[in-house]
Design a protein around this motif. Structure first.
Motif, PDB file in Angstrom:
ATOM      1  N   SER A  58       6.865  -7.473  63.182  1.00 59.47           N
ATOM      2  CA  SER A  58       7.669  -8.644  63.548  1.00 59.47           C
ATOM      3  C   SER A  58       7.120  -9.972  63.056  1.00 59.47           C
ATOM      4  CB  SER A  58       7.870  -8.699  65.064  1.00 59.47           C
ATOM      5  OG  SER A  58       8.801  -7.722  65.469  1.00 59.47           O
ATOM      6  N   VAL A  59       5.981  -9.980  62.412  1.00 64.58           N
ATOM      7  CA  VAL A  59       5.584 -11.194  61.686  1.00 64.58           C
ATOM      8  C   VAL A  59       6.696 -11.556  60.704  1.00 64.58           C
ATOM      9  CG1 VAL A  59       3.930 -12.125  60.006  1.00 64.58           C
ATOM     10  CG2 VAL A  59       3.106 -10.837  61.982  1.00 64.58           C
ATOM     11  N   THR A  60       7.440 -10.550  60.264  1.00 65.13           N
ATOM     12  CA  THR A  60       8.573 -10.763  59.355  1.00 65.13           C
ATOM     13  C   THR A  60       9.583 -11.740  59.934  1.00 65.13           C
ATOM     14  OG1 THR A  60       8.299  -8.416  58.793  1.00 65.13           O
ATOM     15  CG2 THR A  60      10.193  -9.546  57.861  1.00 65.13           C
ATOM     16  N   LYS A  61       9.766 -11.735  61.250  1.00 66.43           N
ATOM     17  CA  LYS A  61      10.742 -12.645  61.860  1.00 66.43           C
ATOM     18  C   LYS A  61      10.400 -14.101  61.558  1.00 66.43           C
ATOM     19  CE  LYS A  61      12.198  -9.729  65.798  1.00 66.43           C
ATOM     20  NZ  LYS A  61      11.355  -8.533  65.680  1.00 66.43           N
ATOM     21  N   GLY A  62       9.123 -14.439  61.628  1.00 64.59           N
ATOM     22  CA  GLY A  62       8.732 -15.806  61.320  1.00 64.59           C
ATOM     23  C   GLY A  62       9.010 -16.177  59.877  1.00 64.59           C
ATOM     24  N   VAL A  63       8.851 -15.213  58.982  1.00 64.51           N
ATOM     25  CA  VAL A  63       9.133 -15.459  57.564  1.00 64.51           C
ATOM     26  C   VAL A  63      10.615 -15.763  57.373  1.00 64.51           C
ATOM     27  CG1 VAL A  63       9.025 -14.495  55.237  1.00 64.51           C
ATOM     28  CG2 VAL A  63       7.215 -13.958  56.891  1.00 64.51           C
ATOM     29  N   LEU A  64      11.473 -14.956  57.998  1.00 69.44           N
ATOM     30  CA  LEU A  64      12.915 -15.182  57.873  1.00 69.44           C
ATOM     31  C   LEU A  64      13.314 -16.490  58.554  1.00 69.44           C
ATOM     32  CD1 LEU A  64      15.359 -13.731  56.604  1.00 69.44           C
ATOM     33  CD2 LEU A  64      15.928 -12.898  58.886  1.00 69.44           C
ATOM     34  N   ALA A  65      12.633 -16.848  59.637  1.00 70.80           N
ATOM     35  CA  ALA A  65      12.926 -18.111  60.307  1.00 70.80           C
ATOM     36  C   ALA A  65      12.663 -19.293  59.387  1.00 70.80           C
ATOM     37  CB  ALA A  65      12.102 -18.236  61.581  1.00 70.80           C
ATOM     38  N   VAL A  66      11.600 -19.219  58.586  1.00 72.24           N
ATOM     39  CA  VAL A  66      11.333 -20.291  57.616  1.00 72.24           C
ATOM     40  C   VAL A  66      12.504 -20.413  56.648  1.00 72.24           C
ATOM     41  CG1 VAL A  66       9.846 -21.035  55.717  1.00 72.24           C
ATOM     42  CG2 VAL A  66       8.828 -20.098  57.805  1.00 72.24           C
ATOM     43  N   CYS A  67      13.007 -19.281  56.189  1.00 68.35           N
ATOM     44  CA  CYS A  67      14.162 -19.303  55.271  1.00 68.35           C
ATOM     45  C   CYS A  67      15.367 -19.955  55.937  1.00 68.35           C
ATOM     46  CB  CYS A  67      14.506 -17.883  54.830  1.00 68.35           C
ATOM     47  SG  CYS A  67      13.212 -17.042  53.888  1.00 68.35           S
ATOM     48  N   ALA A  68      15.585 -19.663  57.221  1.00 70.03           N
ATOM     49  CA  ALA A  68      16.707 -20.267  57.942  1.00 70.03           C
ATOM     50  C   ALA A  68      16.549 -21.773  58.030  1.00 70.03           C
ATOM     51  CB  ALA A  68      16.804 -19.667  59.350  1.00 70.03           C
ATOM     52  N   HIS A  69      15.346 -22.246  58.342  1.00 71.56           N
ATOM     53  CA  HIS A  69      15.124 -23.687  58.451  1.00 71.56           C
ATOM     54  C   HIS A  69      15.270 -24.376  57.094  1.00 71.56           C
ATOM     55  CE1 HIS A  69      13.882 -24.261  62.670  1.00 71.56           C
ATOM     56  NE2 HIS A  69      13.549 -22.980  62.599  1.00 71.56           N
ATOM     57  N   GLN A  70      14.925 -23.693  56.023  1.00 74.67           N
ATOM     58  CA  GLN A  70      15.154 -24.274  54.701  1.00 74.67           C
ATOM     59  C   GLN A  70      16.645 -24.476  54.447  1.00 74.67           C
ATOM     60  OE1 GLN A  70      12.982 -21.503  52.093  1.00 74.67           O
ATOM     61  NE2 GLN A  70      11.580 -23.176  51.623  1.00 74.67           N
ATOM     62  N   LEU A  71      17.458 -23.507  54.863  1.00 71.08           N
ATOM     63  CA  LEU A  71      18.912 -23.643  54.680  1.00 71.08           C
ATOM     64  C   LEU A  71      19.461 -24.769  55.540  1.00 71.08           C
ATOM     65  CD1 LEU A  71      20.177 -19.946  54.478  1.00 71.08           C
ATOM     66  CD2 LEU A  71      19.530 -21.500  52.629  1.00 71.08           C
ATOM     67  N   VAL A  72      18.894 -24.961  56.728  1.00 68.14           N
ATOM     68  CA  VAL A  72      19.306 -26.084  57.570  1.00 68.14           C
ATOM     69  C   VAL A  72      19.027 -27.398  56.842  1.00 68.14           C
ATOM     70  CG1 VAL A  72      18.845 -27.324  59.722  1.00 68.14           C
ATOM     71  CG2 VAL A  72      19.008 -24.823  59.745  1.00 68.14           C
ATOM     72  N   GLU A  73      17.850 -27.524  56.261  1.00 71.13           N
ATOM     73  CA  GLU A  73      17.501 -28.766  55.568  1.00 71.13           C
ATOM     74  C   GLU A  73      18.358 -28.999  54.318  1.00 71.13           C
ATOM     75  OE1 GLU A  73      13.292 -29.163  54.938  1.00 71.13           O
ATOM     76  OE2 GLU A  73      12.995 -29.645  57.056  1.00 71.13           O
ATOM     77  N   ARG A  74      18.855 -27.921  53.733  1.00 71.57           N
ATOM     78  CA  ARG A  74      19.725 -28.048  52.558  1.00 71.57           C
ATOM     79  C   ARG A  74      21.185 -28.275  52.944  1.00 71.57           C
ATOM     80  NH1 ARG A  74      18.642 -22.666  49.482  1.00 71.57           N
ATOM     81  NH2 ARG A  74      20.431 -23.428  48.259  1.00 71.57           N
ATOM     82  N   GLY A  75      21.472 -28.299  54.239  1.00 74.09           N
ATOM     83  CA  GLY A  75      22.832 -28.521  54.702  1.00 74.09           C
ATOM     84  C   GLY A  75      23.730 -27.308  54.617  1.00 74.09           C
ATOM     85  N   LEU A  76      23.149 -26.123  54.413  1.00 80.84           N
ATOM     86  CA  LEU A  76      23.939 -24.896  54.300  1.00 80.84           C
ATOM     87  C   LEU A  76      24.078 -24.165  55.627  1.00 80.84           C
ATOM     88  CD1 LEU A  76      22.531 -23.461  50.939  1.00 80.84           C
ATOM     89  CD2 LEU A  76      24.669 -24.739  51.323  1.00 80.84           C
TER      90      LEU A  76
END
Length: 368
Positions: A58-76
């Motif tokens: 489940s360390v993987t969850k944190g990795v995917l969360a970073v990807c989600a926050h990047q999309l938030v910052e890109r307005g997607l």
């Protein structure tokens, strides 16, 4: 026994890491620490080489969360938006009000599928996302929280795929780190299998005993969360080539401590951090009794926060994610710290800190 680099100021971390091998707790493992973008610890030992990778659970969850926050910052991606804005089929069974933030903070009420899935379903993205879109929540969405053990990756992953046009595998690859959701065949030679340390069940009434009892009740929410699809019960599952190659972004990420520390270190360094804002990562969105894990947990948007069930850092604003068996990654914005630990000997701890964290994490903070 232990190889790699350690800044002289962090010698205590090297000693704490070596103690795990001396105590027989580790067969092969790695630990890495970044402080304000500078690597101060990068150690591996036992049967490992510098470039060894392992399943991170489940360390993987944190990795995917970073990807989600990047999309938030890109307005997607908008955390406040209903999931159906990205995934219209998700509206079935009264789920139209569930927001992306609910998914991120384990509040969606979808920690498990009620219907037992057929053999091979664990590796079938379309089947599982379709089943989750049709599933009825186990509790009124938003009113409680409960750890979405495996379903979290398919739920969030499908939203990210629809919002960005890129799969979780591709989004993680875009990070440019030695981290994978779906290990490429070209990297399989670097992967080691995990072995499980003997497990002693907690005594009746002890922390963790309630979760163990819930998992043992056939058809219960907790049992379904951990064993449905039934492929999850496959012996030595994480060594199965299908597991390594699949996209199961709540649990089958592969990498090592160096990559984890680089990821979290890149979020909190002073110069050019990976994310412009950490508000979503550090702000508590769920706290209290976990409907699945039967203990007190805390979550922000996609990250676990240190708490009673998993006290992985003393930092008041620390965030990250542990993995089953002892893998751990976290960031501490106040210390500008990124930490990663990846073992191949898994120790089952139903409640509290992994015994190796109890040496490594205090040693890191003592050296700051």
């Amino acid at each position: 026994m232990v190889d790699g680099y350690c800044d002289p100021a962090f010698t205590a971390v090297r000693e704490a890491f070596a103690a795990g091998f001396a105590a027989g707790e580790d067969r092969g493992a790695a630990v890495s620490v970044q402080v304000d973008g500078r690597t101060v610890v990068d150690l591996w030992g036992g049967s490992w080489q510098r470039d060894t990778v392992v399943n991170l659970f489940s360390v993987t969850k944190g990795v995917l969360a970073v990807c989600a926050h990047q999309l938030v910052e890109r307005g997607l991606l908008d955390p406040a938006a209903p999931v159906i804005d990205y995934w219209p089929e998700f509206a079935a069974a009264g789920k139209s009000a569930i927001t992306v933030a609910d998914l991120l903070a384990h509040r969606a009420g979808l920690p498990a599928l009620r219907e037992t899935q057929p053999p091979g379903a664990l590796f079938d993205w379309t089947r599982l996302t379709t089943a989750l879109a049709a599933e009825t929540p186990w509790w009124p969405p938003g009113e409680r929280h409960g750890y979405h053990v495996v379903t979290w990756g398919w739920l969030l992953g499908e939203v990210l795929r629809r919002a960005s046009g890129r799969t979780p595998r591709e989004l993680v690859a875009d990070l440019g780190l030695d981290l994978y959701v779906g290990l490429p065949a070209s990297q399989a030679h670097r992967a080691v299998s995990t072995i499980a340390a003997p497990f002693t069940p907690p005594a009746a009434g002890a922390p963790g005993s309630e979760l163990l009892a819930a998992m043992g009740a056939p058809g219960s929410m907790a049992a379904q969360a951990f064993v449905n699809p039934p492929d999850l019960l496959t012996p030595d599952l994480v060594s199965d080539p299908r597991w390594r190659a699949a996209e199961i972004p709540a649990a089958n990420g592969h990498g090592n401590a160096r990559a984890i520390a680089e990821l979290y270190g890149s979020l909190v360094r002073t110069q050019s951090p990976l994310l412009a804002s950490l508000a979503g990562a550090t702000e508590e969105r769920s706290a209290g009794r976990d409907a699945v894990l039967c203990g007190h947990t805390r979550f922000s948007l996609g990250f676990m926060l240190p708490g009673e069930l998993r006290p992985f850092s003393p930092g008041p604003r620390a965030f990250g994610h542990p993995g089953a068996g002892g893998a751990l990654g976290f960031a501490d914005p106040d210390a500008r710290l990124g930490f990663g630990f990846s073992p191949d000997r898994t120790i089952t701890t139903l409640h509290g800190a992994d015994p190796r964290w109890q040496r490594l994490v205090p040693a890191v903070y003592a050296c700051l």
